[in-house]
Design a protein around this motif. Structure first.
Motif, short mmCIF file in Angstrom:
data_model
loop_
_atom_site.label_atom_id
_atom_site.label_comp_id
_atom_site.label_asym_id
_atom_site.label_seq_id
_atom_site.Cartn_x
_atom_site.Cartn_y
_atom_site.Cartn_z
N ARG A 318 0.83 -1.21 0.00
CA ARG A 318 0.00 0.00 0.00
C ARG A 318 0.86 1.26 0.00
NH1 ARG A 318 -3.34 -3.15 3.57
NH2 ARG A 318 -2.15 -2.36 5.34
N SER A 319 1.94 1.25 0.76
CA SER A 319 2.78 2.44 0.86
C SER A 319 3.54 2.74 -0.43
CB SER A 319 3.77 2.28 2.02
OG SER A 319 4.66 3.37 2.12
N TRP A 320 4.04 1.72 -1.08
CA TRP A 320 4.82 1.92 -2.29
C TRP A 320 3.98 1.92 -3.56
CZ3 TRP A 320 8.90 -2.32 -0.74
CH2 TRP A 320 9.65 -1.84 0.35
N GLY A 321 2.70 1.54 -3.46
CA GLY A 321 1.85 1.49 -4.63
C GLY A 321 2.21 0.35 -5.58
N ILE A 322 2.78 -0.72 -5.04
CA ILE A 322 3.17 -1.89 -5.84
C ILE A 322 2.30 -3.07 -5.41
CG2 ILE A 322 5.06 -3.43 -6.47
CD1 ILE A 322 7.00 -1.23 -5.77
N SER A 323 1.88 -3.86 -6.37
CA SER A 323 0.99 -4.98 -6.05
C SER A 323 1.72 -6.03 -5.22
CB SER A 323 0.46 -5.62 -7.34
OG SER A 323 1.52 -6.21 -8.07
N ILE A 324 0.95 -6.72 -4.39
CA ILE A 324 1.51 -7.82 -3.60
C ILE A 324 2.03 -8.92 -4.52
CG2 ILE A 324 0.94 -9.62 -1.93
CD1 ILE A 324 -0.92 -7.78 -0.59
N SER A 325 1.39 -9.10 -5.65
CA SER A 325 1.83 -10.13 -6.59
C SER A 325 3.26 -9.88 -7.04
CB SER A 325 0.90 -10.17 -7.80
OG SER A 325 -0.42 -10.51 -7.41
N PHE A 326 3.59 -8.61 -7.34
CA PHE A 326 4.95 -8.30 -7.78
C PHE A 326 5.95 -8.49 -6.64
CE2 PHE A 326 8.48 -5.35 -8.41
CZ PHE A 326 8.91 -5.72 -9.68
N LEU A 327 5.59 -8.04 -5.43
CA LEU A 327 6.51 -8.18 -4.30
C LEU A 327 6.79 -9.63 -3.96
CD1 LEU A 327 5.20 -5.38 -1.87
CD2 LEU A 327 7.21 -5.31 -3.36
N SER A 328 5.76 -10.46 -3.98
CA SER A 328 5.93 -11.85 -3.55
C SER A 328 6.38 -12.77 -4.68
CB SER A 328 4.61 -12.38 -2.95
OG SER A 328 3.54 -12.21 -3.88
N ILE A 329 6.03 -12.47 -5.94
CA ILE A 329 6.39 -13.34 -7.05
C ILE A 329 7.74 -12.95 -7.66
CG2 ILE A 329 5.72 -14.09 -9.38
CD1 ILE A 329 2.84 -13.88 -8.57
N ILE A 330 8.06 -11.68 -7.66
CA ILE A 330 9.27 -11.21 -8.33
C ILE A 330 10.35 -10.77 -7.35
CG2 ILE A 330 10.19 -9.60 -10.02
CD1 ILE A 330 8.18 -11.66 -11.15
N LEU A 331 10.05 -9.80 -6.49
CA LEU A 331 11.08 -9.19 -5.65
C LEU A 331 11.60 -10.13 -4.57
CD1 LEU A 331 12.65 -6.59 -5.25
CD2 LEU A 331 10.85 -5.80 -3.69
#
Length: 444
Positions: A318-331
């Motif tokens: 929510r703070s960075w405006g990035i989807s959870i899918s990107f954080l958990s699948i990619i980053l």
């Protein structure tokens, strides 16, 4: 002088002579005792000094050995510069700083810890032998993903669990494998890069089976007759049955790899070792018990940071405006698998693609066929309803990625263009999940 006086005089001389002899004897005896006492005390002093010196030397050697272990474990990797992120994450959590900062620090701290776990399992394998060492590598090689998955399961964040495991598989088969083929092709332009296709075929076959188990729940929903409702309980039961079958297949793979057909999977190992000039007599850096103790400590540290990540990933999204899918699948998989990425690249640079493929495909197979079904069984035990349905987009991404690597590895040769294509596929999938906006409170 009469006879009596002479006798008395003789007796006096005798008495005086005897007393004189006794006095001289007493003095000599006392002198001998004094010399003996001094020698004994000198010997005791020397002995005490020697013992104290030995104790100091032993303490110094213990301290020196401890410091050598610390230096070998903590500073034996170039990722040691990220170790300060671990205490900083603890401090940020203790003082209740912004949760996105806790997530970022925890994510950075995972990279060196995951690399050190791989290093310590290798050290233990020197003492336990190849069979037990292989089993330990299979269990601890993806310790980060397994711990994050179990914690997410207990927190009820099934979507984070599924996405993180999916991301680890995609990262290994596209990013790690693609980077290895690209770097190996560029570094060995004047050589024809070849590898043994038999281990790759086994891994691709198991990954295809995993895709089938993920695809069936999606097809199951569309296979029902129009107007009928597919009960979620049926999807859960299908996932549990598939999980049991996947575990059976994985243990069969372990037996195939470590026992029955070890000569098939490592047929070219001796020749490659001779060509590369590797040292078969390589010795461990630290002892067995030291490595075991460090392994427990590193695993606990990973568990702590994983808990921070699971608890703060939604706030960071929510703070960075990035989807959870990107954080958990990619980053998350990129930093969690940094050690494996580096190892695969090094072997590819040395024109040893068999080891690079073993790292990338072996890790993906472990996650798909062991970690995923294990989470299903654990969820079943604790009463959490979990299935193997990933979603249409996620399942399609995984299926086409495995099809890509199957075509890439079918001829047993490699060049840099194959790596470029796999990396571009990973970039496209990353952009897709970056633009996807999924609800943060999803609880399926």
């Amino acid at each position: 002088m009469d006879i009596r006086e002479e006798r008395s005089l003789e007796e006096g001389l005798i008495v005086n002579g005897g007393s004189a002899r006794w006095k001289v004897s007493d003095k000599c005896e006392s002198a001998r005792w004094k010399v003996s006492d001094k020698c004994e005390s000198a010997r005791w002093n020397v002995s005490d000094k020697c013992e104290s010196t030995m104790v100091i030397v032993e303490q110094t050697s213990v301290i020196r050995e401890f410091m050598a272990n610390v230096c070998g474990v903590m500073f034996g990797t170039k990722l040691c510069v990220l170790f300060p992120a671990f205490p900083l994450a603890i401090v940020a959590h203790h003082f209740e700083l912004a949760r996105p900062w806790i997530f970022a620090l925890s994510l950075l701290g995972l990279a060196p810890l995951a690399e050190r776990v791989s290093f310590l399992t290798e050290q233990i394998a020197y003492y336990t032998g190849p069979t037990v060492g292989g089993l330990m590598n299979a269990t601890c090689g993806n310790a980060t993903e397994l711990i994050i998955a179990i914690l997410a399961l207990y927190r009820g964040k099934i979507h984070v669990l599924k996405n993180s495991l999916l991301g680890s598989i995609l990262s290994n088969i596209l990013l790690v494998l693609g980077s290895s083929l690209l770097l190996g092709g560029v570094a060995n332009l004047d050589k024809e890069q070849k590898f043994d296709t038999k281990p790759a075929e086994v891994n691709v076959l198991l990954l295809s089976m995993g895709v089938l188990c993920h695809l069936l729940p999606v097809l199951f929903s569309y296979a029902t007759e129009p107007g009928t409702f597919t009960h979620p309980k049926s999807i859960v039961q299908l996932g549990r049955a598939s999980g049991i079958v996947m575990l059976v297949a994985y243990f069969g793979y372990l037996f195939f790899q470590l026992k029955a057909h070890n000569q098939v999977l490592e047929a070219k190992r001796e020749g490659e070792d001779g060509d590369d000039g590797t040292d078969d007599d390589e010795k461990p850096v630290i002892g067995f018990w030291s490595a075991s103790t460090w392994l427990v400590c590193m695993t606990l540290a990973i568990a702590l940071l994983s808990e921070y990540i699971v608890n703060t990933i939604e706030d960071a999204s929510r703070s960075w405006g990035i989807s959870i899918s990107f954080l958990s699948i990619i980053l998350l998989p990129i930093l969690g698998n940094a050690a494996e990425h580096a190892g695969a690249l090094i072997f590819a640079y040395k024109n040893n693609l068999d080891l690079s493929l073993g790292i990338a495909l072996g890790s993906a197979t472990q996650i798909s066929m062991f970690v995923v079904p294990l989470c299903l069984i654990v969820a079943w035990i604790i009463g959490v309803k979990m299935d193997l349905e990933l979603g249409v987009l996620e399942t399609a991404s995984l299926a086409f990625s495995i099809i890509m690597i199957a075509f890439t590895l079918q001829d047993g040769t490699s060049h840099y263009m194959k790596g470029v294509v796999l990396l571009l596929c990973y970039v496209v999938i990353s952009v897709c999940f970056l633009l996807q906006k999924s609800p943060t409170s999803l609880g399926y």
